[in-house]
Motif scaffolding. Structure first.
Motif, PDB file in Angstrom:
ATOM      1  N   TYR A  50       0.886  -1.136  -0.109  1.00 17.14           N
ATOM      2  CA  TYR A  50       0.062   0.246   0.031  1.00 17.14           C
ATOM      3  C   TYR A  50       1.018   1.247   0.057  1.00 17.14           C
ATOM      4  O   TYR A  50       0.405   2.304  -0.632  1.00 17.14           O
ATOM      5  CB  TYR A  50      -1.113  -0.051   1.373  1.00 17.14           C
ATOM      6  N   LYS A  53       1.434   1.516  -3.713  1.00 14.21           N
ATOM      7  CA  LYS A  53       0.292   1.593  -4.556  1.00 14.21           C
ATOM      8  C   LYS A  53      -0.349   2.679  -4.253  1.00 14.21           C
ATOM      9  O   LYS A  53      -0.691   3.524  -5.207  1.00 14.21           O
ATOM     10  CB  LYS A  53      -0.618   0.325  -4.188  1.00 14.21           C
ATOM     11  N   GLU A  54      -0.585   3.129  -2.922  1.00 15.29           N
ATOM     12  CA  GLU A  54      -1.206   4.361  -2.746  1.00 15.29           C
ATOM     13  C   GLU A  54      -0.584   5.652  -2.591  1.00 15.29           C
ATOM     14  O   GLU A  54      -1.428   6.763  -2.314  1.00 15.29           O
ATOM     15  CB  GLU A  54      -2.340   4.107  -1.266  1.00 15.29           C
ATOM     16  N   HIS A 377      -3.031  -1.338   5.057  1.00 16.93           N
ATOM     17  CA  HIS A 377      -3.661  -0.069   4.485  1.00 16.93           C
ATOM     18  C   HIS A 377      -3.585   1.279   5.321  1.00 16.93           C
ATOM     19  O   HIS A 377      -3.016   1.988   5.046  1.00 16.93           O
ATOM     20  CB  HIS A 377      -5.015  -0.424   4.063  1.00 16.93           C
ATOM     21  N   TRP A 381      -0.537   4.394   5.325  1.00 19.09           N
ATOM     22  CA  TRP A 381      -1.129   5.808   5.347  1.00 19.09           C
ATOM     23  C   TRP A 381      -0.347   6.286   6.595  1.00 19.09           C
ATOM     24  O   TRP A 381       0.289   7.626   6.675  1.00 19.09           O
ATOM     25  CB  TRP A 381      -2.603   5.917   5.753  1.00 19.09           C
TER      26      TRP A 381
END
Ligand SMILES: Cc1cc2nc3c(=O)[nH]c(=O)nc-3n(C[C@H](O)[C@H](O)[C@H](O)COP(=O)(O)OP(=O)(O)OC[C@H]3O[C@@H](n4cnc5c(N)ncnc54)[C@H](O)[C@@H]3O)c2cc1C
Ligand SMILES: [Zn+2]
Lengths: 416, 97
Positions: A50, A53-54, A377, A381
């Motif tokens: 993540y 990807k994010e 996830h 963050w």
């Protein structure tokens, strides 16, 4: 990365499946990375995925001292559910359950998520009250969970004995239909492959042996494959969290204990769902290979031995045989232990640590597999933005100082 | 299952015992003077070491007395047994809180 599909399968079948490329690279560590994740279990690999990807952070290494998924990820009984009591927990675990649903498509790797339903049994008036309280709390939090009578429980799971003369009679059950199981290794491999394709270096056989600080800040790690510099270090090492935090100079509210599981010889499909019983300390499902997958309890003392006491397994099997008399002559094939990091309130710790640039994702104890996608996830963050994701914020380390515990221990007695 | 040498009854099976966790966590002498961080450390933070660990055990289904063990948490081998109120023969600086 070769995209897996019916066409690549057919093409490779023509050449006898001899030309499949490796699913991920095996690079040597570089001298420095923007982010270093320690621990190549599901949670660490998902975090790396993540991040890339994010958040577009691709200069990432995952350091694993053994092989991918060789820790608790590859040792767990894979129960997935989100019907936890407190709203903070229900929100965190439900975030994961939503991500499980299309994870195979997203990762292009079959993680075999099967929402066959998780049924938790009540054996006493006390259990009935607790489980009904969960059902009501979950409904208010928008998480599905329903109450079943003993007859309804037996209809949902025909092998279950609801004989009222049993030592632990079934007085009812709570059912989460969206709950289920997934293939544990595939979760680690799927995230590893997808993260690798985005540029993440996955480095196995690389043990972190020391954490280097410059005053209050982390600057890098010593490993069995040399020094690696980084300003952002994520520790995702489950049972070894206290050991790594000691390297960085602080203690944790954790105790590491063995938790055991075992599987039977494979048989034809006989068991349609997942059944858990907190009171008698046993849980059971059937894998797609046909083995009954049975979980037991923890040992009572701190240990890093990855073995547990036989009496713990005996206790779980006594309960299984009483609840499902038809399994009394099944033969067990393998038994093993994993070292789980247990917090005083049985909720995880996600967020910052006393050392700047050092982030923690741990304390998942006996029940973190279900959270793997959500955990990765929200942790990615948290690392990327240097502030806790809103779903992770209540799970900060400082809750043990402020007293804002999220007490799932009192709520469930055990949590898987 | 551990074979635990109760200092009062001799070696007995672990199922007769209850583990009381990390030993030598001293109750604060003057509780009113502690701040939240000190309380957190006292109540929740543990050494949880990979190696030598001093811990409390209770022979609940036997003589019902408490005593201390020093155990290696990697091999699970019991290294020393000693009475409540004394220090382990294997105590080290790292054990200080
Ligand atoms: C028997 C058993 C049954 C379980 N059943 C369930 C269940 O049904 N449902 C559920 O939700 N959860 C369950 N769990 C819990 C679940 O397995 C864990 O919470 C989860 O898998 C933790 O994932 P992780 O990636 O954080 O840790 P792990 O998969 O343990 O990964 C941590 C990794 O860190 C590595 N590491 C450690 N030290 C170092 C170092 N110094 N340097 C480099 N790498 C290091 C380890 O080798 C390991 O691979 C169970 C656990 C066990 C043991
Ligand atoms: Zn005794």
């Amino acid at each position: 990365m070769v995209r897996y599909s019916i066409f690549t399968l057919a093409r490779n079948a023509l050449t006898g499946h001899e030309h499949w490329p490796r699913a991920w690279r095996s690079p040597d560590p570089r001298p420095a990375y923007e982010v270093v994740i320690v621990g190549g279990g599901g949670h660490g690999l998902a975090t790396a995925y993540y991040l890339a990807k994010e958040h577009g952070i691709r200069d990432v290494a995952v350091l694993e001292r053994g092989w991918l998924g060789g820790g608790n990820t590859g040792r767990n009984t894979t129960i997935v559910r989100s019907n936890y009591l407190h709203p903070e927990s229900a929100a965190l675990y439900d975030h994961a359950v939503k991500l499980w649903r299309d994870l195979s498509q997203v990762l292009n790797f079959n993680v075999m998520y099967s929402d066959r339903g998780v049924m938790m049994l009540a054996h006493s008036q006390h259990d009935v009250h607790i489980l009904k309280r969960h059902v009501h709390a979950n409904r208010m939090a928008g998480v599905d969970n329903e109450w079943l009578s003993p007859q309804e429980a037996k209809e949902y799971c025909p092998p279950l004995s609801i004989d009222p003369r049993a030592r632990y009679p079934v007085l009812g059950a709570a059912l989460q239909r969206r709950g289920g199981v997934a293939r544990h290794d595939a979760v680690a491999w799927g995230y590893a492959r997808a993260a690798d394709a985005l540029g993440v270096d996955i480095i196995q056989n690389c043990e972190v042996t020391a954490i280097r600080r410059d005053g209050a800040r982390v600057v890098g790690v010593e490993t069995t494959r040399g020094y690696i510099a980084t300003k952002k270090l994520g520790l995702v090492v489950a049972g070894h969290t206290s050991v790594l935090c000691a390297m960085a100079g602080f203690r944790m509210p954790l105790e590491s204990v063995p938790l055991q599981a075992l599987v039977s010889e494979p048989v034809k499909p006989v068991f349609p769902c997942v059944v858990m019983s907190n009171t008698v300390h046993a849980y059971i499902s059937q894998s797609d290979k046909g083995e009954l997958v049975i979980g037991a309890g923890t040992d009572q003392y701190v240990s890093y031995s990855q073995r547990g006491g036989l009496q713990v397994i005996e206790h779980a099997l006594e309960a299984i045989c009483e609840l499902f008399p038809m399994f009394s002559r099944m033969r067990m094939m393998r038994q093993w232990g994993g070292i789980v990091d247990v917090t005083p309130d049985r909720s995880p710790i996600i967020g910052k640590s006393p050392v700047e640039g050092l982030y923690l994702n741990c304390g998942w104890g006996t029940g973190g597999f279900k959270a793997t996608p959500g955990s990765g996830h929200v942790f990615a963050w948290t690392i990327a933005k240097d502030e806790p994701h809103p779903l992770a914020a209540p799970f900060s380390l400082d809750r043990f100082t402020t007293g804002r515990l999220i007490d799932e221990a009192a709520a469930a007695a055990v949590a898987h | 299952m551990l074979l635990i040498p109760c200092p009062f009854c001799g070696p007995r099976a672990e199922i007769e015992f209850r583990c009381g966790g990390e030993a030598h966590i001293v109750r604060p002498a003057d509780p009113a003077t502690l701040d939240d961080a000190q309380w957190a450390d006292h109540l929740y933070f543990r050494r949880n070491p990979k190696g030598v660990h001093h811990e409390r055990w209770w022979h609940v289904h036997g003589c019902r007395r408490w005593f201390h063990l020093t155990r290696d948490t990697v091999s699970d081998r019991i290294l020393a047994v000693y009475p409540v109120g004394s220090r382990s023969p294997l105590a080290s600086r790292e054990d200080e809180r």
